[in-house]
Design a protein around this motif. Structure first.
Motif, PDB file in Angstrom:
ATOM      1  N   THR A  81       0.766  -1.229  -0.124  1.00  0.00           N
ATOM      2  CA  THR A  81      -0.198   0.074  -0.081  1.00  0.00           C
ATOM      3  C   THR A  81       0.812   1.128  -0.087  1.00  0.00           C
ATOM      4  O   THR A  81       0.540   2.213   0.287  1.00  0.00           O
ATOM      5  CB  THR A  81      -0.933  -0.022   1.165  1.00  0.00           C
ATOM      6  N   ALA A  82       2.028   1.169  -0.255  1.00  0.00           N
ATOM      7  CA  ALA A  82       3.116   2.172  -0.121  1.00  0.00           C
ATOM      8  C   ALA A  82       2.766   3.185  -1.383  1.00  0.00           C
ATOM      9  O   ALA A  82       2.247   2.856  -2.605  1.00  0.00           O
ATOM     10  CB  ALA A  82       4.505   1.877  -0.455  1.00  0.00           C
ATOM     11  N   VAL A  83       2.944   4.543  -1.312  1.00  0.00           N
ATOM     12  CA  VAL A  83       2.582   5.554  -2.183  1.00  0.00           C
ATOM     13  C   VAL A  83       3.765   6.530  -2.536  1.00  0.00           C
ATOM     14  O   VAL A  83       3.729   7.629  -2.246  1.00  0.00           O
ATOM     15  CB  VAL A  83       1.249   6.211  -1.958  1.00  0.00           C
ATOM     16  N   PRO A  84       4.770   5.922  -2.904  1.00  0.00           N
ATOM     17  CA  PRO A  84       6.101   6.946  -3.289  1.00  0.00           C
ATOM     18  C   PRO A  84       5.765   8.104  -4.290  1.00  0.00           C
ATOM     19  O   PRO A  84       6.288   9.090  -3.914  1.00  0.00           O
ATOM     20  CB  PRO A  84       7.050   5.813  -3.563  1.00  0.00           C
ATOM     21  N   GLU A  85       4.556   7.863  -4.885  1.00  0.00           N
ATOM     22  CA  GLU A  85       4.357   8.983  -5.809  1.00  0.00           C
ATOM     23  C   GLU A  85       3.890  10.292  -5.074  1.00  0.00           C
ATOM     24  O   GLU A  85       3.837  11.269  -5.582  1.00  0.00           O
ATOM     25  CB  GLU A  85       3.405   8.533  -6.714  1.00  0.00           C
ATOM     26  N   LYS A  86       3.412  10.038  -3.895  1.00  0.00           N
ATOM     27  CA  LYS A  86       2.927  11.102  -3.056  1.00  0.00           C
ATOM     28  C   LYS A  86       4.033  12.123  -2.830  1.00  0.00           C
ATOM     29  O   LYS A  86       3.534  13.342  -2.521  1.00  0.00           O
ATOM     30  CB  LYS A  86       2.374  10.729  -1.678  1.00  0.00           C
ATOM     31  N   TYR A  87       4.976  12.023  -2.721  1.00  0.00           N
ATOM     32  CA  TYR A  87       6.284  12.731  -2.687  1.00  0.00           C
ATOM     33  C   TYR A  87       6.066  13.999  -3.514  1.00  0.00           C
ATOM     34  O   TYR A  87       6.023  15.273  -3.383  1.00  0.00           O
ATOM     35  CB  TYR A  87       7.764  12.275  -2.913  1.00  0.00           C
ATOM     36  N   ASP A  88       5.814  13.663  -4.846  1.00  0.00           N
ATOM     37  CA  ASP A  88       5.738  14.547  -5.950  1.00  0.00           C
ATOM     38  C   ASP A  88       4.563  15.274  -5.995  1.00  0.00           C
ATOM     39  O   ASP A  88       4.281  16.490  -5.974  1.00  0.00           O
ATOM     40  CB  ASP A  88       5.965  13.952  -7.367  1.00  0.00           C
ATOM     41  N   GLU A  89       3.374  14.489  -5.772  1.00  0.00           N
ATOM     42  CA  GLU A  89       2.208  15.223  -5.570  1.00  0.00           C
ATOM     43  C   GLU A  89       2.186  16.191  -4.483  1.00  0.00           C
ATOM     44  O   GLU A  89       1.775  17.197  -4.936  1.00  0.00           O
ATOM     45  CB  GLU A  89       1.157  14.065  -5.271  1.00  0.00           C
ATOM     46  N   LEU A  90       2.734  15.816  -3.175  1.00  0.00           N
ATOM     47  CA  LEU A  90       2.626  16.900  -2.297  1.00  0.00           C
ATOM     48  C   LEU A  90       3.513  18.156  -2.371  1.00  0.00           C
ATOM     49  O   LEU A  90       3.312  19.288  -2.131  1.00  0.00           O
ATOM     50  CB  LEU A  90       2.924  16.103  -1.048  1.00  0.00           C
ATOM     51  N   PHE A  91       4.863  17.566  -3.058  1.00  0.00           N
ATOM     52  CA  PHE A  91       5.847  18.747  -2.923  1.00  0.00           C
ATOM     53  C   PHE A  91       6.004  19.482  -4.378  1.00  0.00           C
ATOM     54  O   PHE A  91       6.477  20.608  -4.375  1.00  0.00           O
ATOM     55  CB  PHE A  91       7.255  18.295  -2.579  1.00  0.00           C
ATOM     56  N   TYR A  92       5.773  18.895  -5.470  1.00  0.00           N
ATOM     57  CA  TYR A  92       5.915  19.509  -6.567  1.00  0.00           C
ATOM     58  C   TYR A  92       4.680  20.309  -6.741  1.00  0.00           C
ATOM     59  O   TYR A  92       4.734  21.421  -7.149  1.00  0.00           O
ATOM     60  CB  TYR A  92       6.106  18.629  -7.812  1.00  0.00           C
ATOM     61  N   GLY A  93       3.450  19.828  -6.222  1.00  0.00           N
ATOM     62  CA  GLY A  93       2.296  20.580  -6.089  1.00  0.00           C
ATOM     63  C   GLY A  93       2.348  21.859  -5.132  1.00  0.00           C
ATOM     64  O   GLY A  93       1.307  22.307  -5.042  1.00  0.00           O
ATOM     65  N   ASN A  94       3.569  22.034  -4.280  1.00  0.00           N
ATOM     66  CA  ASN A  94       3.613  22.956  -3.470  1.00  0.00           C
ATOM     67  C   ASN A  94       4.285  24.163  -3.648  1.00  0.00           C
ATOM     68  O   ASN A  94       5.552  23.935  -4.149  1.00  0.00           O
ATOM     69  CB  ASN A  94       4.343  22.449  -2.103  1.00  0.00           C
ATOM     70  N   ASP A  95       3.708  25.194  -4.123  1.00  0.00           N
ATOM     71  CA  ASP A  95       4.316  26.508  -4.660  1.00  0.00           C
ATOM     72  C   ASP A  95       5.515  26.550  -3.873  1.00  0.00           C
ATOM     73  O   ASP A  95       6.419  27.338  -4.431  1.00  0.00           O
ATOM     74  CB  ASP A  95       3.280  27.550  -4.827  1.00  0.00           C
TER      75      ASP A  95
END
Length: 153
Positions: A81-95
């Motif tokens: 159930t790991a979601v390593p893609e969340k790193y980019d979703e949360l931090f690339y998506g963070n202005d």
């Protein structure tokens, strides 16, 4: 972030509270942002880091082995159930986070903050910070070496 997300938030609050007394200019993460690379851990990390953002303290992150969920340190059950893609979703998506690399550095891959670099001047000293992913492949390492070589000349 898994067992005590409030402690992580308290750590960043300590940085904010001691910013002037300790002359803190920038915060660098060393990986293992999460323990088991689970959604709630990524969200807890982003929430905790928002403490720095609200205070205007810039920071950089790298993913460790617990954040990529491919090698040791993560249970087999959690790996499912790991979601390593969340790193980019949360931090690339963070202005706030992304803009420091857009304005003062660059990205290995457009649309991702997994491998980045940035320059900054602190108290008259020039710094180059290169953030490369856990077990970065040869192409990423070559990119990082090129970034360093171009800034050194």
């Amino acid at each position: 972030t898994r067992l005590h997300p409030e402690v992580v938030k308290d750590m960043y609050q300590w940085i904010v509270d001691n910013r002037e007394a300790k002359d803190i200019k920038y915060v660098i993460g060393l990986g293992d942002i999460t323990d088991q690379c689970q959604l709630r851990e990524w969200e807890a990390a982003a929430d905790a880091l928002s403490v720095l953002e609200k205070a205007g303290i810039e920071y950089s992150l790298i993913r460790g082995n617990h954040d990529v969920a491919t090698v040791g340190g993560i249970s087999e059950e959690s790996r499912k159930t790991a979601v390593p893609e969340k790193y980019d979703e949360l931090f690339y998506g963070n202005d706030f986070y992304r803009s420091q690399f857009e304005n003062y550095g660059g990205f290995y891959e457009e649309g991702s903050v997994i491998n980045t670099y940035r320059t900054l001047n602190l108290n008259g000293d020039d710094w180059l910070i290169v953030n490369i992913d856990f077990q970065a492949d040869k192409n990423v390492r070559d990119w990082a070496n090129e970034v360093i070589a171009n800034r050194a000349s």
